[in-house]
Design a protein around this motif. Structure first.
Motif, short mmCIF file in Angstrom:
data_model
loop_
_atom_site.label_atom_id
_atom_site.label_comp_id
_atom_site.label_asym_id
_atom_site.label_seq_id
_atom_site.Cartn_x
_atom_site.Cartn_y
_atom_site.Cartn_z
N TYR A 278 0.82 -1.20 0.00
CA TYR A 278 0.00 0.00 0.00
C TYR A 278 0.86 1.26 0.00
CZ TYR A 278 -3.66 -3.19 1.51
OH TYR A 278 -4.53 -4.23 1.58
N ILE B 148 0.35 4.88 1.56
CA ILE B 148 -0.47 5.64 2.50
C ILE B 148 -0.02 7.10 2.41
CG2 ILE B 148 -1.11 5.98 4.92
CD1 ILE B 148 -0.12 2.96 5.22
N TYR C 134 -2.73 -0.82 11.04
CA TYR C 134 -3.35 0.48 10.79
C TYR C 134 -4.24 0.91 11.95
CZ TYR C 134 -6.01 4.12 8.39
OH TYR C 134 -6.60 5.30 8.05
N VAL D 138 -5.39 5.41 1.42
CA VAL D 138 -4.68 4.13 1.38
C VAL D 138 -4.96 3.51 0.02
CG1 VAL D 138 -4.44 1.84 2.40
CG2 VAL D 138 -4.94 3.82 3.87
#
Length: 102
Positions: free
Chosen positions: A8, A10, A76, A92
């Motif tokens: 991911y 972020i 998270y 995200v």
């Protein structure tokens, strides 16, 4: 059979209210300690503070890779900048991180 990690990007911006800098500083050491653990486990690939024109921290960017969605979600949900109400505008996005062969 091994599975690929979930990766991911972020991008998270802090609140813009008067209390935002104090909230960031209150949990910054815990955030950085957690980031160090992620890095040691190979889950944090890169990260850093997003700065405004005057060099003040106003957000964060992280590239992370976890074994699965559940592992990502567990991290998270416990991230100090989330639980400490620092990050207010969070994106995200799934991604595939390029890893050059050297």
């Amino acid at each position: 059979m091994s599975t690929s990690p979930v990766e991911y990007l972020i991008t998270a911006f802090d609140g813009t209210d008067d209390g935002a800098p104090a909230r960031r500083l209150a949990v910054r050491d815990a955030h950085l300690a957690g980031a160090q653990v992620l890095a040691e486990r190979g889950e944090l690939l890169s990260g850093g503070a997003i700065l405004d024109e005057d060099g003040r921290m106003i957000g964060s960017s992280m590239h992370v890779a976890f074994a699965d969605e559940a592992a990502f979600r567990a991290w998270y949900d416990a991230e100090p900048y989330i639980t400490g109400d620092v990050w207010r505008d969070v994106s995200v996005r799934p991604m595939r991180i390029f890893r050059p062969i050297v």
